[in-house]
Write an enzyme that holds these catalytic residues in place. Structure first.
Site, PDB file in Angstrom:
ATOM      1  N   ALA A   1       0.857  -1.199   0.000  1.00 48.05           N
ATOM      2  CA  ALA A   1       0.000   0.000   0.000  1.00 48.05           C
ATOM      3  C   ALA A   1       0.889   1.244   0.000  1.00 48.05           C
ATOM      4  O   ALA A   1       1.274   1.748   1.051  1.00 48.05           O
ATOM      5  CB  ALA A   1      -0.923  -0.006   1.223  1.00 48.05           C
ATOM      6  N   GLY A   2       1.272   1.658  -1.213  1.00 41.37           N
ATOM      7  CA  GLY A   2       2.094   2.858  -1.379  1.00 41.37           C
ATOM      8  C   GLY A   2       1.232   3.970  -1.928  1.00 41.37           C
ATOM      9  O   GLY A   2       0.581   4.698  -1.173  1.00 41.37           O
TER      10      GLY A   2
ATOM     11  N   GLN B   1      26.060  17.827 -14.781  1.00 40.88           N
ATOM     12  CA  GLN B   1      26.564  17.948 -16.163  1.00 40.88           C
ATOM     13  C   GLN B   1      27.519  19.139 -16.286  1.00 40.88           C
ATOM     14  O   GLN B   1      28.575  19.029 -16.916  1.00 40.88           O
ATOM     15  CB  GLN B   1      25.368  18.115 -17.121  1.00 40.88           C
TER      16      GLN B   1
ATOM     17  N   GLU C   1       5.735  11.187  -0.199  1.00 38.46           N
ATOM     18  CA  GLU C   1       4.522  12.018   0.045  1.00 38.46           C
ATOM     19  C   GLU C   1       3.640  12.089  -1.205  1.00 38.46           C
ATOM     20  O   GLU C   1       3.038  13.117  -1.512  1.00 38.46           O
ATOM     21  CB  GLU C   1       4.894  13.401   0.604  1.00 38.46           C
TER      22      GLU C   1
ATOM     23  N   GLY D   1      33.277  15.859 -15.151  1.00 37.14           N
ATOM     24  CA  GLY D   1      33.803  14.745 -14.341  1.00 37.14           C
ATOM     25  C   GLY D   1      33.771  15.064 -12.853  1.00 37.14           C
ATOM     26  O   GLY D   1      33.533  14.190 -12.015  1.00 37.14           O
TER      27      GLY D   1
ATOM     28  N   ILE E   1       9.518   4.184   6.458  1.00 37.19           N
ATOM     29  CA  ILE E   1       9.077   5.174   7.455  1.00 37.19           C
ATOM     30  C   ILE E   1      10.253   6.098   7.831  1.00 37.19           C
ATOM     31  O   ILE E   1      11.171   5.702   8.567  1.00 37.19           O
ATOM     32  CB  ILE E   1       8.475   4.470   8.713  1.00 37.19           C
ATOM     33  N   THR E   2      10.170   7.320   7.327  1.00 34.96           N
ATOM     34  CA  THR E   2      11.189   8.338   7.596  1.00 34.96           C
ATOM     35  C   THR E   2      11.249   8.616   9.096  1.00 34.96           C
ATOM     36  O   THR E   2      10.206   8.663   9.755  1.00 34.96           O
ATOM     37  CB  THR E   2      10.816   9.634   6.834  1.00 34.96           C
TER      38      THR E   2
HETATM   39  N1  CAA Z   1      -8.417  16.248   1.958  1.00 33.62           N
HETATM   40  C1  CAA Z   1      -9.493  15.743   2.598  1.00 33.62           C
HETATM   41  N2  CAA Z   1     -10.123  14.603   2.231  1.00 33.62           N
HETATM   42  C2  CAA Z   1      -9.621  13.946   1.164  1.00 33.62           C
HETATM   43  C3  CAA Z   1      -8.486  14.425   0.447  1.00 33.62           C
HETATM   44  C4  CAA Z   1      -7.896  15.625   0.880  1.00 33.62           C
HETATM   45  N3  CAA Z   1      -6.810  16.120   0.276  1.00 33.62           N
HETATM   46  N4  CAA Z   1      -8.226  13.559  -0.560  1.00 33.62           N
HETATM   47  C5  CAA Z   1      -9.152  12.598  -0.493  1.00 33.62           C
HETATM   48  N5  CAA Z   1      -9.986  12.830   0.559  1.00 33.62           N
HETATM   49  C6  CAA Z   1     -11.160  12.048   0.947  1.00 33.62           C
HETATM   50  C7  CAA Z   1     -12.189  12.082  -0.166  1.00 33.62           C
HETATM   51  O1  CAA Z   1     -13.023  13.209  -0.050  1.00 33.62           O
HETATM   52  C8  CAA Z   1     -12.940  10.796   0.023  1.00 33.62           C
HETATM   53  O2  CAA Z   1     -13.856  10.971   1.091  1.00 33.62           O
HETATM   54  P1  CAA Z   1     -15.329  10.286   1.050  1.00 33.62           P
HETATM   55  O3  CAA Z   1     -15.076   8.814   1.068  1.00 33.62           O
HETATM   56  O4  CAA Z   1     -15.986  10.803   2.265  1.00 33.62           O
HETATM   57  O5  CAA Z   1     -15.952  10.748  -0.237  1.00 33.62           O
HETATM   58  C9  CAA Z   1     -11.857   9.840   0.532  1.00 33.62           C
HETATM   59  O6  CAA Z   1     -10.826  10.665   1.073  1.00 33.62           O
HETATM   60  C10 CAA Z   1     -11.314   8.978  -0.572  1.00 33.62           C
HETATM   61  O7  CAA Z   1     -10.764   9.803  -1.576  1.00 33.62           O
HETATM   62  P2  CAA Z   1     -10.433   9.274  -3.032  1.00 33.62           P
HETATM   63  O8  CAA Z   1     -11.628   8.538  -3.581  1.00 33.62           O
HETATM   64  O9  CAA Z   1      -9.878  10.415  -3.816  1.00 33.62           O
HETATM   65  O10 CAA Z   1      -9.294   8.191  -2.724  1.00 33.62           O
HETATM   66  P3  CAA Z   1      -8.419   7.336  -3.745  1.00 33.62           P
HETATM   67  O11 CAA Z   1      -8.188   6.024  -3.128  1.00 33.62           O
HETATM   68  O12 CAA Z   1      -8.944   7.392  -5.132  1.00 33.62           O
HETATM   69  O13 CAA Z   1      -6.985   8.039  -3.808  1.00 33.62           O
HETATM   70  C11 CAA Z   1      -5.044   9.307  -3.453  1.00 33.62           C
HETATM   71  C12 CAA Z   1      -6.532   9.074  -3.144  1.00 33.62           C
HETATM   72  C13 CAA Z   1      -4.896  10.794  -3.685  1.00 33.62           C
HETATM   73  C14 CAA Z   1      -4.495   8.559  -4.641  1.00 33.62           C
HETATM   74  C15 CAA Z   1      -4.351   8.855  -2.169  1.00 33.62           C
HETATM   75  O14 CAA Z   1      -4.425   7.459  -2.004  1.00 33.62           O
HETATM   76  C16 CAA Z   1      -2.923   9.300  -2.103  1.00 33.62           C
HETATM   77  O15 CAA Z   1      -2.648  10.461  -1.777  1.00 33.62           O
HETATM   78  N6  CAA Z   1      -1.970   8.364  -2.382  1.00 33.62           N
HETATM   79  C17 CAA Z   1      -0.566   8.660  -2.187  1.00 33.62           C
HETATM   80  C18 CAA Z   1      -0.157   8.231  -0.822  1.00 33.62           C
HETATM   81  C19 CAA Z   1       0.918   9.094  -0.239  1.00 33.62           C
HETATM   82  O16 CAA Z   1       1.011  10.278  -0.523  1.00 33.62           O
HETATM   83  N7  CAA Z   1       1.715   8.503   0.618  1.00 33.62           N
HETATM   84  C20 CAA Z   1       2.723   9.263   1.283  1.00 33.62           C
HETATM   85  C21 CAA Z   1       3.308   8.477   2.388  1.00 33.62           C
HETATM   86  S1  CAA Z   1       3.975   9.494   3.643  1.00 33.62           S
HETATM   87  C22 CAA Z   1       5.527   9.923   3.171  1.00 33.62           C
HETATM   88  O17 CAA Z   1       5.950   9.721   2.080  1.00 33.62           O
HETATM   89  C23 CAA Z   1       6.285  10.631   4.242  1.00 33.62           C
HETATM   90  C24 CAA Z   1       7.751  10.627   4.009  1.00 33.62           C
HETATM   91  O18 CAA Z   1       8.444   9.720   4.330  1.00 33.62           O
HETATM   92  C25 CAA Z   1       8.393  11.822   3.432  1.00 33.62           C
END
Ligand code: CAA
Length: 380
Positions: free
Chosen positions: A130-131, A336, A363, A340, A157-158
């Site tokens: 789950a990414g 670039q 993110e 070197g 996990i950072t």
């Molecule tokens: N704010 C508030 N609510 C939100 C939202 C937002 N920005 N985005 C979505 N939601 C809500 C929607 O309104 C929806 O609510 P309801 O069920 O009540 O209608 C619900 O969440 C589901 O939304 P989606 O149908 O849009 O969800 P989805 O599964 O299609 O996908 C996605 C959403 C944007 C792809 C999301 O899964 C996503 O952001 N994926 C990327 C994950 C990510 O960024 N991971 C980062 C890990 S942390 C990290 O990287 C930290 C580090 O180490 C630096």
């Protein structure tokens, strides 16, 4: 929109810039080489107030505005992208969850420790399967009396190597999909919390990226963040802000690479002149500078929207997409231009290029940012 910095914002930027250049920059190469989490620097940053910059004074923070915090990430990432991400994750997705969604008791218990830098925070959402599809997490939390019992795995996990507090996402109701996720605050040392393998990365060494394993980990119900089922919405709302922080990190890295390359082409002589005199080199620098300037305005615009409490999901994704793609392009061009010398570790540009890569990935990959932007386009 006026982006002229206020006197306080300018002062704060100057303070962070001096600290970043005098104290962090001389350590950046060593942090990269040893891949050691720089806890001593984090403590110093805490003493300066940097670990709690946008946290209200009532909870031990500085109470600075959001743009000031974003400027701080940019300046610190200019010196060391690893220290930049430690700060960004600690604040945007580690401390803000408690400020925004915590109970009074959770705020009193955790915010002063986090804002002072005594404790470091981490965000545990991502799992091996789950990414990008964050809602597909399988870590399970089952209510048992006054506790939840959590089992599962997290990855990438950072801060995890040194974090004292984890914001953990788990499934509490398998029938409700995205509405079945719940967030929990888990302290280091909780029985059943195993800090797993530290991952060897291409860059951003020192940021303590680990796997986590939860083995019948008991978390008191009072450590649940928000209500059952609110986890996905909490994660998404946090990531809106988090992405502006990562955009600022990209901007800082790009600026550092540009400054290094610009200084180099002004002193490097070939064919009887400094290589800056060649139009091909000037065109590269002009493109790099223009992209950095455009990225800067996108980042500050998103930050100001957020600061003013206006919707910023689309603008945060645009800033993250553009600033981190800029970081990758500018650092690659900087290598670039160094020729070197750009490919060897005596100069910092190869580190900038390695560090830039992950900003396009974490993110939310830049492909996910495009999805978010497209979903938020106004109807024609
Ligand atoms: N704010 C508030 N609510 C939100 C939202 C937002 N920005 N985005 C979505 N939601 C809500 C929607 O309104 C929806 O609510 P309801 O069920 O009540 O209608 C619900 O969440 C589901 O939304 P989606 O149908 O849009 O969800 P989805 O599964 O299609 O996908 C996605 C959403 C944007 C792809 C999301 O899964 C996503 O952001 N994926 C990327 C994950 C990510 O960024 N991971 C980062 C890990 S942390 C990290 O990287 C930290 C580090 O180490 C630096």
């Amino acid at each position: 929109m006026d982006f002229t910095l206020t006197a306080e914002q300018s002062q704060m930027r100057q303070l962070v810039r001096s600290f970043a250049r005098d104290v962090i920059a001389p350590r950046a190469s060593e942090i990269d080489r040893t891949d050691r989490f720089p806890r001593d620097l984090i403590r110093q940053m805490g003493e300066l107030g940097l670990m709690g910059l946008p946290i209200p004074e009532a909870y031990g923070g500085v109470g600075a505005d959001y743009l000031s915090y974003v400027l701080a990430i940019e300046e610190i990432s200019y010196a060391s992208a690893a220290v930049g991400v430690i700060l960004a994750v600690h604040t945007s997705v580690g401390t803000f969850p408690i400020l925004y969604f915590g109970t009074d008791a959770q705020r009193q218990r955790y915010l002063p420790k986090l804002a002072s830098g005594e404790w470091v925070a981490a965000f545990a959402l991502t799992e091996p399967d789950a990414g990008s599809d964050a809602a597909a997490i399988r870590t399970r939390a089952v209510r048992d009396g006054d506790d939840y019992v959590i089992n599962g795995n997290k990855v990438f996990i950072t801060n995890a190597s040194d974090a004292d507090l984890f914001c953990v996402f788990a499934v509490t109701d398998t029938r409700r999909g995205k509405r079945g996720l719940t967030a929990f605050l888990v302290e280091r040392g909780t029985p059943g919390l195993v800090i797993g393998r530290k991952l060897e990365k291409m860059g951003l060494n020192g940021s303590g990226t680990c796997e986590l394993v939860f083995e019948d980990m008991r978390v008191p119900a009072e450590n649940r963040l928000g209500q059952e089922g609110e986890g996905f919405s909490i994660a998404m709302r946090l990531l809106d802000g988090g992405r502006i922080g990562i955009a600022a990190q990209g901007l800082g890295i790009a600026r550092a690479a540009f400054d290094a390359a610009h200084a180099y082409v002004r002193r490097r002589r070939q064919f009887g002149q400094e290589i800056f005199q060649f139009q091909g080199v000037q065109f590269m620098l002009a493109d790099m500078a223009t992209k950095i300037e455009a990225a800067r305005w996108l980042v500050y615009h998103a930050a100001v929207l957020r600061q003013n409490g206006q919707p910023c999901t689309r603008e945060a994704s645009m800033a993250k997409l553009f600033a981190t793609d800029t970081a990758m392009q500018v650092t690659t061009d900087a290598v670039q231009l160094f020729g070197g010398y750009g490919y060897v570790k005596e100069y910092p540009v190869e580190r900038y290029m390695r560090d830039a890569k992950v900003t396009q990935i974490y993110e939310g990959t830049n492909q996910i940012q495009r999805m978010v932007i497209a979903r938020h386009l106004p109807r024609a």
